[in-house]
Design a protein around this motif. Structure first.
Motif, short mmCIF file in Angstrom:
data_model
loop_
_atom_site.label_atom_id
_atom_site.label_comp_id
_atom_site.label_asym_id
_atom_site.label_seq_id
_atom_site.Cartn_x
_atom_site.Cartn_y
_atom_site.Cartn_z
N CYS A 1 -5.20 6.26 -2.56
CA CYS A 1 -3.85 6.86 -2.24
C CYS A 1 -3.63 8.19 -1.82
O CYS A 1 -4.44 8.80 -1.99
CB CYS A 1 -3.08 7.00 -3.54
SG CYS A 1 -2.72 5.24 -4.26
N GLU B 1 10.04 -1.88 3.42
CA GLU B 1 10.01 -3.01 2.58
C GLU B 1 11.26 -3.02 1.73
O GLU B 1 11.96 -3.87 1.49
CB GLU B 1 8.85 -2.96 1.65
CG GLU B 1 7.40 -2.98 2.36
CD GLU B 1 7.15 -4.58 3.07
OE1 GLU B 1 8.01 -5.18 2.58
OE2 GLU B 1 6.42 -4.56 3.75
N GLN B 2 11.69 -1.53 1.13
CA GLN B 2 12.91 -1.21 0.22
C GLN B 2 12.97 0.08 0.54
O GLN B 2 12.01 0.82 1.14
CB GLN B 2 12.79 -1.97 -1.01
CG GLN B 2 11.62 -1.43 -1.88
CD GLN B 2 11.36 -1.97 -2.77
OE1 GLN B 2 11.95 -2.85 -3.59
NE2 GLN B 2 10.58 -1.24 -3.87
N THR C 1 10.10 2.72 0.21
CA THR C 1 8.69 2.04 0.36
C THR C 1 8.66 1.47 1.81
O THR C 1 9.39 0.76 2.54
CB THR C 1 8.63 0.66 -0.35
OG1 THR C 1 8.87 1.04 -1.86
CG2 THR C 1 7.17 0.03 -0.46
N SER D 1 5.65 0.29 4.98
CA SER D 1 4.31 -0.39 5.11
C SER D 1 3.96 -0.22 6.53
O SER D 1 4.63 -0.35 7.52
CB SER D 1 4.40 -1.72 4.75
OG SER D 1 4.60 -2.10 3.40
#
Length: 75
Positions: free
Chosen positions: A14, A57-58, A61, A63
């Motif tokens: 991360c 993604e939401q 979030t 990607s």
């Protein structure tokens, strides 16, 4: 500087990055910016010249997905 750490889930790496501000400060038209740089990107399979697709993604979030040659999407 962002520091790598092992995540507890699945051993994924991360990064913690700060969301920066960019734009016209005088006109108060400021927008957020995320800058991704570092050798860790290459270790993750992203090389200079590659294209990526950024997908929301939401809320909260994002990607990143590697795009194969000739499959570039339109923003």
């Amino acid at each position: 500087m962002a520091q790598a750490k092992q995540a507890a889930d699945g051993g994924r790496h991360c990064r913690s990055l700060k969301i920066e501000a960019t734009g016209d400060y005088f006109k108060r038209k400021i927008i957020p910016k995320i800058r991704l740089t570092g050798h860790w990107l290459e270790h993750a399979g992203f090389k200079p010249g590659h294209r990526v697709e950024v997908v929301i993604e939401q809320a909260g979030t994002l990607s990143l997905r590697f795009l194969e040659q000739g499959k570039a999407g339109v923003l």
